[in-house]
Design a protein around this motif. Structure first.
Motif, PDB file in Angstrom:
ATOM      1  N   LEU A   1     116.138  98.019  67.871  1.00 21.46           N
ATOM      2  CA  LEU A   1     115.472  96.809  66.921  1.00 21.46           C
ATOM      3  C   LEU A   1     114.814  97.298  65.788  1.00 21.46           C
TER       4      LEU A   1
ATOM      5  N   PRO B   1     110.541  92.885  66.800  1.00 19.10           N
ATOM      6  CA  PRO B   1     110.793  92.389  66.556  1.00 19.10           C
ATOM      7  C   PRO B   1     110.813  91.658  67.109  1.00 19.10           C
TER       8      PRO B   1
ATOM      9  N   GLN C   1     110.501  91.380  58.119  1.00 19.29           N
ATOM     10  CA  GLN C   1     110.703  92.299  59.458  1.00 19.29           C
ATOM     11  C   GLN C   1     112.026  93.090  59.155  1.00 19.29           C
TER      12      GLN C   1
ATOM     13  N   HIS D   1     101.307  72.792  70.505  1.00 19.12           N
ATOM     14  CA  HIS D   1     102.348  74.230  70.402  1.00 19.12           C
ATOM     15  C   HIS D   1     101.750  75.512  71.512  1.00 19.12           C
TER      16      HIS D   1
ATOM     17  N   GLN E   1     110.503  86.113  59.299  1.00 17.38           N
ATOM     18  CA  GLN E   1     109.733  84.600  60.089  1.00 17.38           C
ATOM     19  C   GLN E   1     109.032  83.666  59.099  1.00 17.38           C
TER      20      GLN E   1
ATOM     21  N   VAL F   1     115.561  77.723  73.929  1.00 17.40           N
ATOM     22  CA  VAL F   1     115.016  78.607  75.069  1.00 17.40           C
ATOM     23  C   VAL F   1     116.428  79.469  75.226  1.00 17.40           C
TER      24      VAL F   1
ATOM     25  N   ILE G   1     108.469  84.142  73.560  1.00 12.81           N
ATOM     26  CA  ILE G   1     107.316  84.421  75.279  1.00 12.81           C
ATOM     27  C   ILE G   1     109.039  85.354  76.338  1.00 12.81           C
ATOM     28  N   GLY G   2     110.614  85.611  75.359  1.00  4.57           N
ATOM     29  CA  GLY G   2     110.939  86.029  76.123  1.00  4.57           C
ATOM     30  C   GLY G   2     110.739  87.173  76.063  1.00  4.57           C
TER      31      GLY G   2
ATOM     32  N   TRP H   1     110.117  76.593  59.826  1.00  6.76           N
ATOM     33  CA  TRP H   1     111.605  76.654  60.977  1.00  6.76           C
ATOM     34  C   TRP H   1     111.977  75.739  60.601  1.00  6.76           C
TER      35      TRP H   1
ATOM     36  N   ALA I   1     117.526  81.265  72.364  1.00 13.20           N
ATOM     37  CA  ALA I   1     116.565  82.235  71.219  1.00 13.20           C
ATOM     38  C   ALA I   1     116.736  83.553  72.046  1.00 13.20           C
TER      39      ALA I   1
ATOM     40  N   GLY J   1     114.218  89.718  77.736  1.00 13.47           N
ATOM     41  CA  GLY J   1     115.358  90.325  77.073  1.00 13.47           C
ATOM     42  C   GLY J   1     115.217  91.481  77.850  1.00 13.47           C
TER      43      GLY J   1
ATOM     44  N   ARG K   1     103.614  75.874  75.096  1.00 14.67           N
ATOM     45  CA  ARG K   1     103.124  77.015  75.142  1.00 14.67           C
ATOM     46  C   ARG K   1     102.796  77.442  77.408  1.00 14.67           C
TER      47      ARG K   1
ATOM     48  N   MET L   1     109.210  76.779  69.633  1.00 12.50           N
ATOM     49  CA  MET L   1     108.265  77.205  68.792  1.00 12.50           C
ATOM     50  C   MET L   1     108.830  76.704  67.215  1.00 12.50           C
TER      51      MET L   1
END
Ligand code: HEM
Length: 445
Positions: free
Chosen positions: A314, A385, A348, A105, A323, A255, A394-395, A85, A258, A399, A109, A98
């Motif tokens: 989605l 998705p 994806q 991590h 990813q 965040v 995590i959201g 990333w 994201a 979302g 997290r 991420m």
């Protein structure tokens, strides 16, 4: 004879990954123009796993739900997020969760998770509802570019629910512009800070965001309020760990990024699909009218028609289309040899059109998610998705809460349409967005 990425070890049963010898940059441009046609053609020519070299970097695309499961579950710890990333967004989203791996991590997290508990989510919903209700009263009618409207709306949500700050319009616009520039920088072809270029603008914008958060952090630490910024300042994991100021700033920037574009893109796709298939708009509206305008947190799960439209949107256009991961040791994916240092891509966007799991995959059909068909459940990585494994979004509940609340109000108060022959022109060069910002005709009901 087809070239290969690297010869699989002779003493193994592994296959070598076929490698295209075409110009990698031209291949990426073709992929961005028509990701579905490109993927199909590659898979016919090379099979599910193939490589290309772009700017000296070996990139393997590993298609299919089984490869996604293997790479994202990462049981052998063979793949890292950080180096992959970082290639796209590292300088702009430095130390975002991420981009961290393994123990580090996990540590971050765990603390971050405190901001996404059901209790915290209900607090955000209490903040979100009145502002969405008020904001939707003055939703524009007539010719409207829906993507731009949703983008503005999600930024307002972010300022209210994430920052808990009322900003003058000029400052809100500055922050919005800084976000847009940081996100766009990640997919710049020229990856050097040439003045005026995307990379340069991304770095400049990161600085603007940092200054903004550092300027507000002392006040946020001083009192506890229900916004995400305050929650992160006070979050403590079960082991008693907390975030430093630097962590809070890095996580806030990440965040916000994201949450912002992903929600905007999802709502744009839902609105587009419901304009193209008005019977779904009617059905979702009829259900919305069975509920009060003001939703309770538990109502969200009961809006099952909206939920199916959301899931299908989605599927057809996941806001995070791929990813990336980096192989940090020699490993294998579905029987293909992957040498250390290979960049691996889980696509994806195109996995979601796999006819093995989805009937008539190019067709908008929310009923595929109904209990009798449940096509997304045929393989746990068929519909992803929100990703999977330890980095799974995590959201995802936040979302969906935001998106459903906004769409609930839109459906109750307005109708919208597109001409019958309209097809959304997509730009897949970064996150998937409509080139024309989705022009629709909006009428108040
Ligand atoms: C429809 C909306 C959303 C979609 C489709 C989405 C998608 C994703 C995906 C695919 C990943 C995994 C990336 C990877 O493994 O490489 C991810 C991670 C993440 N998302 Fe979301 N996201 C959405 C909304 C949100 C929201 C609203 C927030 C915050 C409020 C958020 C915060 C994050 C964070 C912090 C991560 C990194 C998690 C980790 O690495 O541990 N996302 N998201």
């Amino acid at each position: 004879m087809t070239a290969v990425l690297a010869q699989a070890p002779a003493d193994s049963d592994l296959r070598s990954v076929p490698q295209s010898n075409r110009n990698g940059v031209l291949e990426v441009m073709r992929m961005r123009r028509d990701p579905f046609g490109y993927s199909e053609q590659r898979q016919v020519q090379y099979g599910p796993t193939s490589a290309l070299t772009v700017f000296g970097i070996n990139m393997v695309t590993a298609s299919g739900a089984r490869a996604a499961e293997q790479v994202l579950m990462n049981k052998d710890k063979a793949f890292e997020n950080g180096p992959a990333w970082s290639y796209f967004i590292g300088p702009f989203f430095n130390r975002g969760v991420m981009l961290l791996d393994f123990d580090e991590h996990r540590h971050h997290r765990h603390i971050l998770q405190q901001a996404f508990t059901p209790r915290a989510l209900k607090g955000y919903m209490d903040e979100l509802q009145p502002m969405v209700e008020k904001r939707m009263q003055r939703f524009p009618t007539g010719d409207v570019k829906l993507f731009s409207e949703f983008k503005e709306l999600t930024l307002d949500v972010a300022l209210e629910v994430f920052l808990g700050l009322e900003l003058p319009k000029a400052e809100a616009d500055k922050i919005n512009k800084a976000f847009i520039e940081t996100v766009r920088a990640g997919v710049a072809y020229v990856r050097k800070p040439l003045p005026g270029g995307r990379w340069w603008k991304g770095l400049r914008s990161r600085k603007i965001l940092e200054e903004f958060f550092y300027a507000n952090i002392a006040a946020k630490r001083a009192t506890q309020t229900p916004d995400l910024f305050s929650v992160l300042c006070h979050a403590e994991s079960e082991e008693g760990h907390t975030f430093t100021d630097e962590d809070v700033v890095n996580h806030m920037i990440f965040v916000l990024m994201a949450a912002h574009d992903t929600s905007t893109i999802t709502m744009t796709q839902m609105a587009y699909r419901m304009a193209k298939s008005p019977q779904w708009q009617d059905k979702a509206r009829a259900q919305a009218l069975e509920f009060d305008a003001h939703l309770a947190y538990d109502d969200l799960a009961k809006l099952d028609i909206l939920d199916s439209v959301l899931k299908e949107s989605l599927r057809m256009c996941p806001p995070v289309p791929a990813q990336p991961r980096m192989a940090v040791k020699d490993t294998e994916i579905q029987g293909y040899f992957i040498p250390k240092g290979t960049f691996v891509n889980i696509p994806q966007l195109t996995n979601h059109r796999d006819p093995e799991f989805f009937t008539n995959p190019d067709f908008f059909d929310p009923e595929r998610f109904g209990p009798d068909r449940a096509e997304d459940k045929a393989h746990r990585f068929a519909w992803t998705p929100f990703g999977g494994g330890v980095h799974k979004c995590i959201g995802l509940y936040f979302g969906q809460m935001e998106i459903k609340t906004i769409m609930h109000h839109l459906l109750r108060g307005y109708e919208w349409s597109v001409p019958a022959d309209y097809e959304i022109p997509m730009d897949y060069s970064a996150l998937p967005v409509p080139k024309d910002k989705l022009p629709v005709m909006v009428r108040r009901r």
